[in-house]
Write a protein that holds these residues in place. Sequence first.
Motif, mmCIF file in Angstrom:
data_model
loop_
_atom_site.group_PDB
_atom_site.id
_atom_site.type_symbol
_atom_site.label_atom_id
_atom_site.label_comp_id
_atom_site.label_asym_id
_atom_site.label_seq_id
_atom_site.Cartn_x
_atom_site.Cartn_y
_atom_site.Cartn_z
ATOM 1 N N VAL A 98 0.858 -1.184 0.000
ATOM 2 C CA VAL A 98 0.000 0.000 0.000
ATOM 3 C C VAL A 98 0.893 1.233 0.000
ATOM 4 O O VAL A 98 1.830 1.329 0.798
ATOM 5 C CB VAL A 98 -0.914 0.040 1.249
ATOM 6 N N GLN A 99 0.623 2.162 -0.895
ATOM 7 C CA GLN A 99 1.308 3.460 -0.852
ATOM 8 C C GLN A 99 0.303 4.495 -0.360
ATOM 9 O O GLN A 99 -0.800 4.615 -0.910
ATOM 10 C CB GLN A 99 1.851 3.850 -2.223
ATOM 11 N N PHE A 100 0.669 5.223 0.682
ATOM 12 C CA PHE A 100 -0.282 6.112 1.354
ATOM 13 C C PHE A 100 0.367 7.454 1.646
ATOM 14 O O PHE A 100 1.581 7.558 1.828
ATOM 15 C CB PHE A 100 -0.765 5.478 2.663
ATOM 16 N N ARG A 101 -0.479 8.472 1.707
ATOM 17 C CA ARG A 101 0.007 9.807 2.081
ATOM 18 C C ARG A 101 0.106 9.867 3.609
ATOM 19 O O ARG A 101 -0.878 9.620 4.304
ATOM 20 C CB ARG A 101 -0.932 10.905 1.587
ATOM 21 N N HIS A 102 1.285 10.179 4.127
ATOM 22 C CA HIS A 102 1.461 10.250 5.579
ATOM 23 C C HIS A 102 1.320 11.690 6.070
ATOM 24 O O HIS A 102 1.219 12.629 5.264
ATOM 25 C CB HIS A 102 2.805 9.656 6.001
ATOM 26 N N ASP A 103 1.301 11.840 7.387
ATOM 27 C CA ASP A 103 1.155 13.169 7.980
ATOM 28 C C ASP A 103 2.361 13.533 8.834
ATOM 29 O O ASP A 103 2.266 14.391 9.717
ATOM 30 C CB ASP A 103 -0.134 13.245 8.809
ATOM 31 N N TYR A 104 3.500 12.897 8.584
ATOM 32 C CA TYR A 104 4.686 13.165 9.390
ATOM 33 C C TYR A 104 5.234 14.563 9.085
ATOM 34 O O TYR A 104 5.217 15.023 7.935
ATOM 35 C CB TYR A 104 5.764 12.113 9.135
ATOM 36 N N ASP A 105 5.749 15.209 10.103
ATOM 37 C CA ASP A 105 6.285 16.565 10.003
ATOM 38 C C ASP A 105 7.480 16.577 9.043
ATOM 39 O O ASP A 105 8.488 15.902 9.297
ATOM 40 C CB ASP A 105 6.719 17.036 11.397
ATOM 41 N N PRO A 106 7.427 17.330 7.930
ATOM 42 C CA PRO A 106 8.562 17.385 6.999
ATOM 43 C C PRO A 106 9.852 17.856 7.658
ATOM 44 O O PRO A 106 10.944 17.394 7.288
ATOM 45 C CB PRO A 106 8.092 18.368 5.926
ATOM 46 N N GLU A 107 9.747 18.767 8.620
ATOM 47 C CA GLU A 107 10.948 19.246 9.302
ATOM 48 C C GLU A 107 11.572 18.134 10.147
ATOM 49 O O GLU A 107 12.806 18.041 10.255
ATOM 50 C CB GLU A 107 10.621 20.464 10.169
ATOM 51 N N LEU A 108 10.742 17.287 10.733
ATOM 52 C CA LEU A 108 11.251 16.157 11.502
ATOM 53 C C LEU A 108 11.970 15.176 10.583
ATOM 54 O O LEU A 108 13.072 14.706 10.901
ATOM 55 C CB LEU A 108 10.104 15.453 12.232
ATOM 56 N N LEU A 109 11.378 14.874 9.424
ATOM 57 C CA LEU A 109 12.017 13.968 8.474
ATOM 58 C C LEU A 109 13.328 14.557 7.965
ATOM 59 O O LEU A 109 14.327 13.837 7.799
ATOM 60 C CB LEU A 109 11.079 13.678 7.305
ATOM 61 N N ALA A 110 13.347 15.859 7.717
ATOM 62 C CA ALA A 110 14.575 16.506 7.242
ATOM 63 C C ALA A 110 15.669 16.440 8.302
ATOM 64 O O ALA A 110 16.843 16.216 7.994
ATOM 65 C CB ALA A 110 14.285 17.958 6.860
ATOM 66 N N ALA A 111 15.293 16.626 9.572
ATOM 67 C CA ALA A 111 16.271 16.552 10.663
ATOM 68 C C ALA A 111 16.851 15.141 10.770
ATOM 69 O O ALA A 111 18.056 14.968 11.010
ATOM 70 C CB ALA A 111 15.619 16.964 11.981
ATOM 71 N N ILE A 112 16.014 14.127 10.580
ATOM 72 C CA ILE A 112 16.496 12.741 10.608
ATOM 73 C C ILE A 112 17.465 12.506 9.457
ATOM 74 O O ILE A 112 18.512 11.861 9.622
ATOM 75 C CB ILE A 112 15.310 11.760 10.541
ATOM 76 N N ALA A 113 17.147 13.042 8.275
ATOM 77 C CA ALA A 113 18.024 12.883 7.114
ATOM 78 C C ALA A 113 19.381 13.529 7.340
ATOM 79 O O ALA A 113 20.427 12.948 7.016
ATOM 80 C CB ALA A 113 17.361 13.465 5.870
ATOM 81 N N VAL A 114 19.372 14.731 7.896
ATOM 82 C CA VAL A 114 20.634 15.427 8.170
ATOM 83 C C VAL A 114 21.495 14.628 9.136
ATOM 84 O O VAL A 114 22.695 14.420 8.924
ATOM 85 C CB VAL A 114 20.362 16.837 8.738
ATOM 86 N N ARG A 115 20.884 14.161 10.181
ATOM 87 C CA ARG A 115 21.637 13.384 11.177
ATOM 88 C C ARG A 115 22.126 12.063 10.589
ATOM 89 O O ARG A 115 23.235 11.620 10.886
ATOM 90 C CB ARG A 115 20.743 13.133 12.394
ATOM 91 N N ALA A 116 21.307 11.445 9.738
ATOM 92 C CA ALA A 116 21.718 10.184 9.103
ATOM 93 C C ALA A 116 22.966 10.388 8.249
ATOM 94 O O ALA A 116 23.891 9.555 8.277
ATOM 95 C CB ALA A 116 20.571 9.644 8.259
ATOM 96 N N LYS A 117 23.012 11.467 7.505
ATOM 97 C CA LYS A 117 24.185 11.730 6.648
ATOM 98 C C LYS A 117 25.426 12.014 7.486
ATOM 99 O O LYS A 117 26.539 11.620 7.112
ATOM 100 C CB LYS A 117 23.886 12.898 5.697
ATOM 101 N N GLN A 118 25.230 12.660 8.638
ATOM 102 C CA GLN A 118 26.364 12.917 9.522
ATOM 103 C C GLN A 118 26.934 11.624 10.104
ATOM 104 O O GLN A 118 28.149 11.494 10.312
ATOM 105 C CB GLN A 118 25.934 13.851 10.654
#
Length: 273
Positions: free
Chosen positions: A40-60
Amino acid sequence: MTRHSARSGARHDTEVSLSVTRDEIIGHPTWHRVSDLGIVQFRHDYDPELLAAIAVRAKQLKQGKAHKRHLNLNYMRGAHRYIPEITELIDWPGRRERASELAGVELEPYPLPVISAIITFQDADRDGSVTWHADGVPVTEMIPLEIENLVGGELEIYRGDYEEGIARQSRGGDPVPEDRILKISHKPGWGILGQLMRTAHRVAPIETGHRITLNLNWRSASKPWIDDNTITYLAADNPELEWEEEYLQDVHEVHIPAYLDHQKAPLPHGSAR
């Protein structure tokens, strides 16, 4: 597009762009499954800023915490242990209710920290893109954290029996007809929930660009023993075996009692166990 009405506690109805049952993917009924969920592909309601912060930390953390051991996959295991924001996402209001509604069965977060939350890094060069395989965990939720200049990299699911699909791929030189592959493009703001245990799938080769994805894993709350994460499969990615005692404890204290209770339950009239 369709909408699934959420159970009590979910934040809102869930917009769905694609929904395929497990039987439709494999082509016949299966017993070893948690529900009818295929993908199933679904539209989520997660905070884009939260996802971006996770991405930044993951790259670090990527250089020291991500490893590429098999399946041409470079990923960070137990990512929530290094990135606290992931725990905030795991506990996101209504998330469990929504996943359970989409799956058609009550789900619970996968309990082993070493594999419950992972971040994958995929590109055309060093990171690669995961080859044909089937998941050990029963159900996974894939949340794109970053997609840049991506050409290729779709989720490809073999339409047919897992054994058949893996056998065809292992022979080489035997291209699979396009109508036997279900192809799904990841896109920002949308998650994918799939029961990819005993389902042959891969990430299509990436031509350009890259993708970073957070995978949060689930299992059935009532049938936790329906799980293909064997010690061998887990050890291929996590050879230090620091998780072994926790794994065995879960089998003894959760899997076996739940399985025995299930075996004692009366069967519906006319059915066989």
